[in-house]
Each structure stands twice: as structure tokens, then as C-alpha cells.
Design a protein around this motif. Structure first.
Motif, PDB file in Angstrom:
ATOM      1  N   MET A 160     -28.533  68.083   6.550  1.00 30.33           N
ATOM      2  CA  MET A 160     -27.281  67.540   6.022  1.00 30.33           C
ATOM      3  C   MET A 160     -26.869  66.324   6.841  1.00 30.33           C
ATOM      4  SD  MET A 160     -23.554  69.369   5.609  1.00 30.33           S
ATOM      5  CE  MET A 160     -24.015  70.166   4.060  1.00 30.33           C
ATOM      6  N   SER A 204     -31.942  59.263  -1.384  1.00 29.46           N
ATOM      7  CA  SER A 204     -31.700  60.611  -1.888  1.00 29.46           C
ATOM      8  C   SER A 204     -31.837  60.652  -3.409  1.00 29.46           C
ATOM      9  CB  SER A 204     -30.295  61.063  -1.481  1.00 29.46           C
ATOM     10  OG  SER A 204     -29.920  62.237  -2.174  1.00 29.46           O
ATOM     11  N   LYS A 251     -30.042  62.438  -5.213  1.00 23.58           N
ATOM     12  CA  LYS A 251     -28.718  62.717  -5.771  1.00 23.58           C
ATOM     13  C   LYS A 251     -28.102  61.446  -6.344  1.00 23.58           C
ATOM     14  CE  LYS A 251     -28.929  66.842  -3.709  1.00 23.58           C
ATOM     15  NZ  LYS A 251     -29.125  68.121  -4.395  1.00 23.58           N
ATOM     16  N   ILE A 257     -22.302  60.758  -4.291  1.00 17.91           N
ATOM     17  CA  ILE A 257     -21.974  61.189  -2.931  1.00 17.91           C
ATOM     18  C   ILE A 257     -20.572  61.766  -2.956  1.00 17.91           C
ATOM     19  CG2 ILE A 257     -21.552  60.392  -0.575  1.00 17.91           C
ATOM     20  CD1 ILE A 257     -23.586  58.092  -1.306  1.00 17.91           C
ATOM     21  N   GLN A 296     -22.269  72.211  -1.026  1.00 18.20           N
ATOM     22  CA  GLN A 296     -23.563  71.705  -1.479  1.00 18.20           C
ATOM     23  C   GLN A 296     -24.290  72.726  -2.338  1.00 18.20           C
ATOM     24  OE1 GLN A 296     -25.033  68.333  -0.608  1.00 18.20           O
ATOM     25  NE2 GLN A 296     -25.772  69.118  -2.560  1.00 18.20           N
ATOM     26  N   ASP A 353     -25.412  72.159  -6.176  1.00 15.35           N
ATOM     27  CA  ASP A 353     -26.829  72.280  -6.553  1.00 15.35           C
ATOM     28  C   ASP A 353     -27.040  73.331  -7.625  1.00 15.35           C
ATOM     29  OD1 ASP A 353     -27.445  70.311  -4.740  1.00 15.35           O
ATOM     30  OD2 ASP A 353     -28.242  71.671  -3.206  1.00 15.35           O
ATOM     31  N   LEU A 394     -24.482  64.838  -3.479  1.00 15.52           N
ATOM     32  CA  LEU A 394     -24.823  65.016  -2.068  1.00 15.52           C
ATOM     33  C   LEU A 394     -23.524  65.084  -1.266  1.00 15.52           C
ATOM     34  CD1 LEU A 394     -27.116  65.093   0.082  1.00 15.52           C
ATOM     35  CD2 LEU A 394     -26.756  62.634   0.361  1.00 15.52           C
TER      36      LEU A 394
END
Length: 325
Positions: free
Chosen positions: A1, A60, A62, A65, A87, A91, A99
Motif C-alpha cells: 500500500m 497502477s 486502478k 485514486i 481497499q 476491490d 486505489l
């Protein structure tokens, strides 16, 4: 992370890429330095430096953010736990969407909640100078074409919980004062203000938190009148002749005086069943640990589509309840 902090490490206040980074829990002084780092495992972190940090963000998978600013009296391990839970919930909805990146400011390690509260207010205010530099770096990064690459198109959102809203408010004021005297840009797609420990007039035009509205497409206020942590906050502030209710208790004092991108979501029906007995951290799980609650589901829906009430664009308030309660 990945994470960002202005909390000093045990190693040294001098930044050095690739070194071990351990938090000094007994030192809650606010550093003028900002450290861009990565959590590798429990109690194991490494400093990346801002270039490597933003490269990891850009690479990333993702699409968005979510910056997470924690509340008062939270130490790093507690913050990482909360960010990890967020997170996991994101997910579970879509592995490639969000993210979570915590911003860690130096809460106090003293005993006694009232002492912690006032020490943390000072730390929250002082952290503004550090984090306005972080926002400036995010703004530059979003439009950067370093290495002949396209600018980063990831959407940036922010979730501020409890006293983290004070950190956000003061950071935007410092950003305007020191870097952007003509006004702050719309950096955030969504700003989620959860159980906000700031006065409930804060978002009105001319008030201290108005810049949150300027910096965001949507500002979503989640509030609950029986949030016991904010009742304690109000009592503490009364001793200092601050009589206004908190934004996280009542929502905006007068929504018509706030910019039109401010929305209020009443969580009074579910906050205590989600976080018993305080009713303060109700934005992650529902009644069952590991399962998303209706607050998170609403928050994630806004993240996903960028609209608070897609079926009624003129609507600005709602009451959340849990049909499974």
C-alpha cells in the motif's frame, strides 16, 4: 500500500529513497518534510521518494485514486487497518477501479482523550503546510508529460474522516495562501466528508471550508446526530467557547447557503448499528464485519459514476437506511 506522511520516522528527518521507514510513535511533532512511502507488510515500510511514488500510481491498473485522511487519536497501524479495509471493499466491487492511499498526520500517543483531542487539533492545523505541498505535487503530476508520456488521467478523490476534515480544510486554505492566490483548481472528482469534526457552517460561502467545494466536483457530507464521538467533540469545543454543532452531526447548517455541489446524506438510522456504541466509523462495513454497509455502497456508487443522485440531479439530501437491519 502506498502512503504519504508528515510524521517523522525513527531513522532520520532527512529523506532518502529506498531506506527503511519506521514511525516514531512518541514524536508527534509536525514535520515540514513530506515522505512518500510504501507499506510492504505489517510494521515494514520503505521510503520511495515522490518520483517513484507517482510512477507507481501512474502504472497502477486502478482507474481512480482515493486519498484517505484519518481522524484524531489514530496511530499508523490503526490507519493502515482502516485503509486496508477500504481497499478490500473497493476491490470486492471492482478489482481495477479504486486505489486507496492514506495520508498520515501525527496524532498524539498520550493517554487521555481530551488531551489527545487538543494536541491533535494543533497537529491537524500544522499539517496544512506539509499537505498543501502534496496537493501541489498531485496537480503537477496529473498534467505531467515526463518521459514523453501522456498526462495521467486517473481521477482523484478524497475521503476525510472526523478531524481529517480539519486537515483538509486547513490544507486547502494554505494551498491558496502560498501557491494559488487566485483560487484553487478542481483537483478532486469527489470529496467525501464523513463524521466531519468541523463546524456545520464550514461549507457556506465565505466560510473556512468553502475551498473544499471549489476544489471538488461533488462534496458529499455523511452525518449522524447520535455520533457519540462528535458529542464529545462538541463538549470539548464548548470549553473554548465554540458553540456551533459539528458538520458530522447535523450536516450543513443551511444547505441553501452552500455551493450547489454540496450534498448531505443522513446516516442516523444506521451509524450505531454499524459502529456500536460510538456510531462514528460507519463508512466501511455494515453490521457484519467484511460486508459493505449502505454508506460504503453509496460512497462507492458516487466514485463509480461521479454523480450523487443520478436519477434526480436537483436532489441534494437523502436518508440512508439498511433494509436488512
Amino acid at each position: 500500500m502506498l502512503f504519504i506522511t508528515n510524521r517523522l520516522p525513527k531513522q532520520s528527518s532527512r529523506s532518502r529513497n529506498g531506506r527503511k521507514f519506521s514511525f516514531d510513535l512518541d514524536n508527534n511533532s509536525v514535520s515540514t518534510s513530506v515522505f512518500f512511502a510504501k507499506r510492504l507488510s505489517d510494521n515494514e515500510n520503505t521510503e520511495l521518494g515522490n518520483r517513484a511514488f507517482f510512477t507507481e500510481l501512474k502504472n497502477s491498473s486502478k482507474r481512480q485514486i482515493l486519498l484517505y485522511i484519518h481522524g484524531f487519536s489514530n496511530l499508523p497501524e490503526q490507519i493502515f487497518e482502516a485503509a486496508h479495509e477500504l481497499q478490500q471493499l473497493c476491490d470486492a466491487q471492482d478489482q481495477n477501479e479504486v486505489l486507496v492511499v492514506p495520508l498520515i498526520w501525527p496524532c498524539d500517543n498520550d493517554s487521555g482523550i481530551i488531551k489527545d483531542y487538543w494536541d491533535d487539533q494543533k497537529a491537524a492545523d500544522a499539517s496544512a503546510i506539509s499537505f498543501e505541498r502534496v496537493l501541489d505535487k498531485f496537480l503537477s503530476w496529473r498534467g505531467s508529460d515526463d518521459d514523453n508520456q501522456d498526462p495521467c488521467l486517473k481521477r482523484i478523490n478524497i475521503l476525510a474522516h472526523s478531524m481529517g476534515n480539519r486537515v483538509l480544510r486547513q490544507t486547502l486554505q494554505a494551498w491558496k495562501t502560498y501557491e494559488l492566490p487566485n483560487g484553487v483548481p478542481m483537483l478532486f472528482r469527489n470529496s467525501f466528508l464523513v463524521a466531519a469534526d468541523i463546524v456545520n457552517e464550514s461549507l457556506e460561502e465565505g466560510e473556512a471550508g468553502e475551498l473544499i467545494c471549489h476544489a471538488s466536483r461533488n462534496v458529499v457530507v455523511y452525518h449522524a446526530s447520535d455520533d457519540l464521538a462528535l458529542r464529545a467533540s462538541k463538549a470539548s469545543n464548548l470549553k473554548h467557547k465554540i458553540a456551533s454543532r459539528r458538520l458530522g452531526h447535523s450536516g450543513p447548517e443551511n444547505l441553501s447557503l452552500c455551493p450547489s455541489n454540496v450534498y448531505a446524506v443522513d446516516c442516523d438510522d444506521i451509524n450505531n448499528s454499524y459502529d456500536f456504541p460510538k456510531g462514528h466509523s460507519y463508512f466501511r462495513y455494515g453490521k457484519n464485519h467484511g460486508q459493505a454497509g449502505v454508506v460504503f455502497k453509496h460512497l462507492y456508487s458516487v466514485l463509480k459514476i461521479g454523480r450523487v443522485f443520478p436519477n434526480d440531479p436537483k436532489r441534494r439530501t437523502m436518508i440512508l437506511d439498511d433494509p436488512h437491519s
